[in-house]
Design a protein around this motif. Structure first.
Motif, PDB file in Angstrom:
ATOM      1  N   ARG A  16      -5.381 -52.548 -15.166  1.00  0.00           N
ATOM      2  CA  ARG A  16      -5.477 -53.992 -15.375  1.00  0.00           C
ATOM      3  C   ARG A  16      -5.617 -54.252 -16.872  1.00  0.00           C
ATOM      4  NH1 ARG A  16      -8.486 -58.067 -11.534  1.00  0.00           N
ATOM      5  NH2 ARG A  16      -6.805 -57.279 -10.261  1.00  0.00           N
ATOM      6  N   ASP A  17      -4.966 -55.314 -17.371  1.00  0.00           N
ATOM      7  CA  ASP A  17      -4.893 -55.550 -18.814  1.00  0.00           C
ATOM      8  C   ASP A  17      -6.237 -55.848 -19.476  1.00  0.00           C
ATOM      9  OD1 ASP A  17      -5.237 -58.108 -17.839  1.00  0.00           O
ATOM     10  OD2 ASP A  17      -3.428 -58.926 -18.738  1.00  0.00           O
ATOM     11  N   CYS A  18      -7.274 -56.172 -18.707  1.00  0.00           N
ATOM     12  CA  CYS A  18      -8.579 -56.419 -19.328  1.00  0.00           C
ATOM     13  C   CYS A  18      -9.441 -55.153 -19.385  1.00  0.00           C
ATOM     14  CB  CYS A  18      -9.323 -57.536 -18.592  1.00  0.00           C
ATOM     15  SG  CYS A  18      -9.608 -57.207 -16.850  1.00  0.00           S
ATOM     16  N   PHE A  19      -8.927 -54.028 -18.893  1.00  0.00           N
ATOM     17  CA  PHE A  19      -9.630 -52.746 -18.934  1.00  0.00           C
ATOM     18  C   PHE A  19      -8.897 -51.810 -19.886  1.00  0.00           C
ATOM     19  CE2 PHE A  19     -10.807 -53.642 -14.267  1.00  0.00           C
ATOM     20  CZ  PHE A  19     -11.922 -54.366 -14.652  1.00  0.00           C
ATOM     21  N   GLU A  25      -4.589 -43.533 -18.632  1.00  0.00           N
ATOM     22  CA  GLU A  25      -3.682 -42.523 -19.184  1.00  0.00           C
ATOM     23  C   GLU A  25      -4.354 -41.156 -19.251  1.00  0.00           C
ATOM     24  OE1 GLU A  25      -0.954 -45.559 -21.835  1.00  0.00           O
ATOM     25  OE2 GLU A  25      -2.671 -44.596 -22.796  1.00  0.00           O
ATOM     26  N   ARG A  26      -5.610 -41.108 -19.705  1.00  0.00           N
ATOM     27  CA  ARG A  26      -6.350 -39.835 -19.747  1.00  0.00           C
ATOM     28  C   ARG A  26      -6.506 -39.247 -18.351  1.00  0.00           C
ATOM     29  NH1 ARG A  26     -10.085 -42.394 -22.874  1.00  0.00           N
ATOM     30  NH2 ARG A  26     -11.644 -42.337 -21.211  1.00  0.00           N
ATOM     31  N   ARG A  27      -6.840 -40.088 -17.421  1.00  0.00           N
ATOM     32  CA  ARG A  27      -7.032 -39.607 -16.056  1.00  0.00           C
ATOM     33  C   ARG A  27      -5.709 -39.164 -15.421  1.00  0.00           C
ATOM     34  NH1 ARG A  27     -11.655 -43.552 -13.482  1.00  0.00           N
ATOM     35  NH2 ARG A  27     -13.400 -42.321 -14.280  1.00  0.00           N
ATOM     36  N   ARG A  28      -4.634 -39.881 -15.704  1.00  0.00           N
ATOM     37  CA  ARG A  28      -3.316 -39.452 -15.203  1.00  0.00           C
ATOM     38  C   ARG A  28      -2.973 -38.084 -15.749  1.00  0.00           C
ATOM     39  NH1 ARG A  28       0.509 -42.417 -18.211  1.00  0.00           N
ATOM     40  NH2 ARG A  28       0.362 -40.619 -19.564  1.00  0.00           N
ATOM     41  N   VAL A  49       1.492 -49.178 -16.092  1.00  0.00           N
ATOM     42  CA  VAL A  49       1.793 -50.512 -15.586  1.00  0.00           C
ATOM     43  C   VAL A  49       0.577 -51.424 -15.713  1.00  0.00           C
ATOM     44  CG1 VAL A  49       2.436 -51.834 -13.535  1.00  0.00           C
ATOM     45  CG2 VAL A  49       3.518 -49.620 -13.986  1.00  0.00           C
ATOM     46  N   GLU A  50       0.744 -52.499 -16.492  1.00  0.00           N
ATOM     47  CA  GLU A  50      -0.267 -53.557 -16.581  1.00  0.00           C
ATOM     48  C   GLU A  50       0.254 -54.884 -16.031  1.00  0.00           C
ATOM     49  OE1 GLU A  50      -3.330 -52.788 -20.199  1.00  0.00           O
ATOM     50  OE2 GLU A  50      -1.436 -53.711 -20.759  1.00  0.00           O
ATOM     51  N   ASN A  51       1.570 -55.002 -15.937  1.00  0.00           N
ATOM     52  CA  ASN A  51       2.169 -56.267 -15.495  1.00  0.00           C
ATOM     53  C   ASN A  51       3.542 -55.983 -14.898  1.00  0.00           C
ATOM     54  OD1 ASN A  51       4.067 -56.067 -17.718  1.00  0.00           O
ATOM     55  ND2 ASN A  51       2.398 -56.736 -19.031  1.00  0.00           N
ATOM     56  N   GLU A  52       4.237 -57.029 -14.477  1.00  0.00           N
ATOM     57  CA  GLU A  52       5.525 -56.846 -13.816  1.00  0.00           C
ATOM     58  C   GLU A  52       6.593 -56.294 -14.754  1.00  0.00           C
ATOM     59  OE1 GLU A  52       8.802 -59.233 -11.157  1.00  0.00           O
ATOM     60  OE2 GLU A  52       6.759 -60.034 -11.235  1.00  0.00           O
ATOM     61  N   VAL A  53       6.541 -56.648 -16.026  1.00  0.00           N
ATOM     62  CA  VAL A  53       7.502 -56.101 -16.991  1.00  0.00           C
ATOM     63  C   VAL A  53       7.332 -54.581 -17.073  1.00  0.00           C
ATOM     64  CG1 VAL A  53       8.160 -56.059 -19.437  1.00  0.00           C
ATOM     65  CG2 VAL A  53       7.681 -58.246 -18.319  1.00  0.00           C
ATOM     66  N   ASP A  54       6.075 -54.118 -17.162  1.00  0.00           N
ATOM     67  CA  ASP A  54       5.802 -52.673 -17.174  1.00  0.00           C
ATOM     68  C   ASP A  54       6.243 -52.022 -15.868  1.00  0.00           C
ATOM     69  OD1 ASP A  54       4.541 -52.958 -19.665  1.00  0.00           O
ATOM     70  OD2 ASP A  54       2.560 -53.190 -18.749  1.00  0.00           O
ATOM     71  N   MET A  55       6.042 -52.720 -14.751  1.00  0.00           N
ATOM     72  CA  MET A  55       6.436 -52.184 -13.450  1.00  0.00           C
ATOM     73  C   MET A  55       7.930 -51.916 -13.421  1.00  0.00           C
ATOM     74  SD  MET A  55       8.019 -52.825 -10.317  1.00  0.00           S
ATOM     75  CE  MET A  55       8.227 -54.578 -10.256  1.00  0.00           C
ATOM     76  N   ARG A  56       8.720 -52.859 -13.940  1.00  0.00           N
ATOM     77  CA  ARG A  56      10.183 -52.676 -13.988  1.00  0.00           C
ATOM     78  C   ARG A  56      10.549 -51.462 -14.852  1.00  0.00           C
ATOM     79  NH1 ARG A  56      11.749 -55.209  -9.790  1.00  0.00           N
ATOM     80  NH2 ARG A  56      10.894 -57.276  -9.630  1.00  0.00           N
ATOM     81  N   SER A  81      -0.604 -57.132  -7.940  1.00  0.00           N
ATOM     82  CA  SER A  81       0.766 -57.551  -7.655  1.00  0.00           C
ATOM     83  C   SER A  81       1.783 -56.575  -8.244  1.00  0.00           C
ATOM     84  CB  SER A  81       1.018 -58.971  -8.149  1.00  0.00           C
ATOM     85  OG  SER A  81       0.799 -59.061  -9.538  1.00  0.00           O
ATOM     86  N   SER A  82       1.560 -56.100  -9.443  1.00  0.00           N
ATOM     87  CA  SER A  82       2.515 -55.189 -10.085  1.00  0.00           C
ATOM     88  C   SER A  82       2.551 -53.827  -9.406  1.00  0.00           C
ATOM     89  CB  SER A  82       2.170 -55.014 -11.568  1.00  0.00           C
ATOM     90  OG  SER A  82       2.204 -56.257 -12.220  1.00  0.00           O
TER      91      SER A  82
END
Length: 134
Positions: A16-19, A25-28, A49-56, A81-82
């Motif tokens: 989520r963009d507020c975290f 990334e480190r955990r992945r 992925v933080e939003n739909e643009v990143d999801m695409r 949603s993303s």
């Protein structure tokens, strides 16, 4: 005769963009290292992925890599949603998994526990699947 599918597993982290994205990334990276040590190859998408643009972008990335089975990884609380759109639009099996805070040291400032995000993701998966079936 070999009657087993050729699986090319991939993993995409969400955040989520507020975290802090760096926690996901480190955990992945840690999950990928553990998986490779025990089971072998996995495609690690570097698109978080933080939003739909990143999801695409992530969807295009895993498709270009030939991934046919996907893990959507909540390294922290993810964007419902993303992440659900990623599962819905990926043409193959997908699993959504979440990290638990490992040490107790990053719950507040790093927002490390993803279990609440998993609850929201599960709820949104159900809503999405219900809307697809009707």
């Amino acid at each position: 005769m070999k009657n087993l599918p050729e699986v090319k597993l991939g993993i995409v982290a969400v955040s989520r963009d507020c975290f802090p994205m760096s926690l996901s990334e480190r955990r992945r990276e840690a999950v990928v290292a553990s998986y490779k040590a025990k089971y072998g190859d996995i495609y690690e998408s570097k698109v978080t992925v933080e939003n739909e643009v990143d999801m695409r972008k992530a969807l295009a990335d895993v498709q270009a890599a030939g991934v046919n089975a996907l893990v959507v990884y909540l390294g922290n609380f993810g964007p419902e949603s993303s992440e659900i759109l990623l599962v819905k639009e990926f043409e193959g099996p997908a699993a959504v998994i979440a990290a638990a805070e490992e040490s107790g040291d990053s719950l507040l400032d790093d927002r490390g526990d993803a279990y609440c995000g998993m609850l929201n993701a599960s709820y949104n998966l159900k809503l999405t699947l219900m809307s697809v079936q009707t």
